[in-house]
Write a protein that holds these residues in place. Structure first.
Motif, short mmCIF file in Angstrom:
data_model
loop_
_atom_site.label_atom_id
_atom_site.label_comp_id
_atom_site.label_asym_id
_atom_site.label_seq_id
_atom_site.Cartn_x
_atom_site.Cartn_y
_atom_site.Cartn_z
N CYS A 137 30.98 -10.57 5.41
CA CYS A 137 31.52 -9.36 6.01
C CYS A 137 33.02 -9.49 6.29
O CYS A 137 33.47 -10.52 6.81
N VAL A 145 26.51 -9.69 3.50
CA VAL A 145 26.53 -8.28 3.11
C VAL A 145 25.31 -8.00 2.24
O VAL A 145 25.07 -8.71 1.25
N CYS A 151 26.98 -5.08 6.54
CA CYS A 151 26.82 -6.43 7.09
C CYS A 151 25.50 -6.53 7.83
O CYS A 151 25.17 -5.68 8.66
N GLN A 158 31.18 -2.21 4.19
CA GLN A 158 32.19 -2.99 3.49
C GLN A 158 32.97 -2.11 2.51
O GLN A 158 32.44 -1.13 1.98
#
Length: 437
Positions: A137, A145, A151, A158
């Protein structure tokens, strides 16, 4: 005196029941003579000043005050702090605010014999460090991720990898950007370097533009660019002529995009009217003596000589409504591209395309230069070959990645209305460009 003491039914500190005449609480040792008589109403304590008849003692910790009854001559209340608890009685306990007097009593520190339980090391340690190679992350730098781009530790979304991509492969480079108006990047590209059977180096660049009106255009462009690159990487070292290899690569790209439409019926339950994934494709293969281009759609290839006194040229013809109007002699180029139908494409890769008609052409330039392979996100801001040549840096052959960044910046500065992808390929292929990508 006894007659002056208030009659209480419960200790104001611990709420232990009291008997008539008690001077101290039997449970906590509280001095009952320090408790004032209940007033007719409960006073409001001022936070920014000292209320009449009260005072705060300046110490490291606030000390609660208690109102004593007035002196025998009505000389006003005295100032007192809570008496210390009896050594035998232990700490003062009870509710933070006594229901008897309405005065707040601060709790004493917790006794040493009742320490707080140590935290669970499995919780206190936080998330485990992700294994090497796992995407971490960008926010907490600790969580993994997941496949949806969030995350698993903090839930932070993200940035998408395809919003801005850059790659350099030997002497060639490409840059792709989402642009300023689109919510995602639907372009994709692939670069490669290889060696021909005679030992000569060869480079290639494939650029694909997802058709926004189609379903999953980003998947289509990615699948097409990868399939075409794999086909070129396999065919060129075996001696297949670059023009034939490029034709076969476009056919392979078409098959890859067509396969995306073969979803199970359950995948369309909630979107019964979605259409097949689709994209355009343009590519170039460069050897020490040959320049080959191939395309389906409206992405383009430009030739820009190193000697800017020589004329540049556009090497592809769009599969578009505007190009058809010009070819048929119904409009000149300026009129056609000013029409709102100008960018309606007449050729693309996808299961719902009318027919696959790959275009290829080969050239033998007599001087060095660079090949610019791009989507309409760039050439919309440098449509004519002369305009493109002005935007290409003079040292493009020596600094292809820098030049690709400059060209993407040119499109963004112009408005960035579309995704922008450009590959810069020097001609002829430098000898140091040989090798496997």
């Amino acid at each position: 005196m006894m007659s002056q003491m208030p009659q209480l039914s419960a200790c104001p500190s611990c709420e232990e029941p009291l008997e008539s005449g008690d001077r101290f609480c039997g449970a906590c040792g509280y001095d009952l003579s320090a408790v004032p008589a209940r007033p007719d109403d409960s006073p409001t304590l001022a936070m920014n000043g000292v209320p009449p008849g009260a005072a705060w003692t300046a110490e490291a910790h606030p000390v609660a005050e208690v109102h004593r009854p007035a002196g025998p001559h009505g000389s006003g209340p005295a100032e007192h702090q809570l008496p210390a608890p009896s050594p035998q009685s232990g700490p003062v306990v009870g509710s933070p605010v006594s229901p008897v007097t309405g005065v707040r009593f601060d709790r004493a520190p917790e006794p040493d014999e009742y320490p707080l339980q140590a935290p669970d090391p499995r919780v206190a340690a936080g998330p485990a460090t992700p294994a090497e190679g796992t995407k971490v992350c960008v926010a907490c730098r600790a969580g993994r991720v997941d496949d949806d781009g969030y995350c698993e530790n903090c839930g932070h979304a993200q940035p998408r990898e395809r919003d801005h991509m850059e790659q350099e492969a030997g002497p060639i480079a490409a840059v792709s950007d989402r642009g300023l108006r689109h919510h995602r990047n639907e372009d994709a590209f692939s670069l490669g370097t290889t060696v021909l059977p005679d030992g000569a180096p060869a480079t290639f660049a494939v650029v694909c533009d997802g058709v926004s009106s189609a379903t999953r255009p980003d998947d289509a462009s990615l699948a097409a660019s990868r399939a075409a690159a794999e086909a070129l990487q396999a065919a060129l070292p075996q001696g297949t002529h670059p023009q034939q290899a490029l034709h076969e690569a476009i056919v392979a790209a078409s098959r890859a995009v067509n396969s995306l439409a073969g979803e199970p019926a359950t995948a369309r339950e909630h979107q019964p009217h979605q259409n097949a994934p689709a994209c355009t494709i343009v590519a170039s293969v460069v050897t020490p003596s040959l320049l080959v281009v191939g395309w389906v759609g409206d992405s383009r290839v430009y030739w820009v000589p190193t000697d800017r006194s020589s004329p540049p040229a556009r090497l592809t013809e769009d599969d578009s409504w505007a190009a058809q109007m010009v070819a048929a002699g119904l409009m000149n180029e300026a009129e056609a591209y000013a029409d709102e139908r100008a960018h309606a494409i007449t050729g693309w890769l996808g299961a719902d395309a009318y027919e696959l008609d790959p275009h290829t052409a080969s050239f033998k330039p007599d001087r060095p230069g660079v090949v610019v392979v791009c989507t309409d996100g760039l050439w919309n801001y440098a449509e004519a070959a002369e305009e493109m040549a002005e935007a290409v840096p003079a040292d493009a052959a020596a600094r292809p990645l820098h030049s690709a960044r400059v060209l993407v910046g040119h499109a963004l500065d112009g408005g960035g209305h579309d995704n922008v992808t450009v590959a810069v390929v020097p001609f002829p292929t430098p000898l140091q460009g040989a090798g496997s990508a």
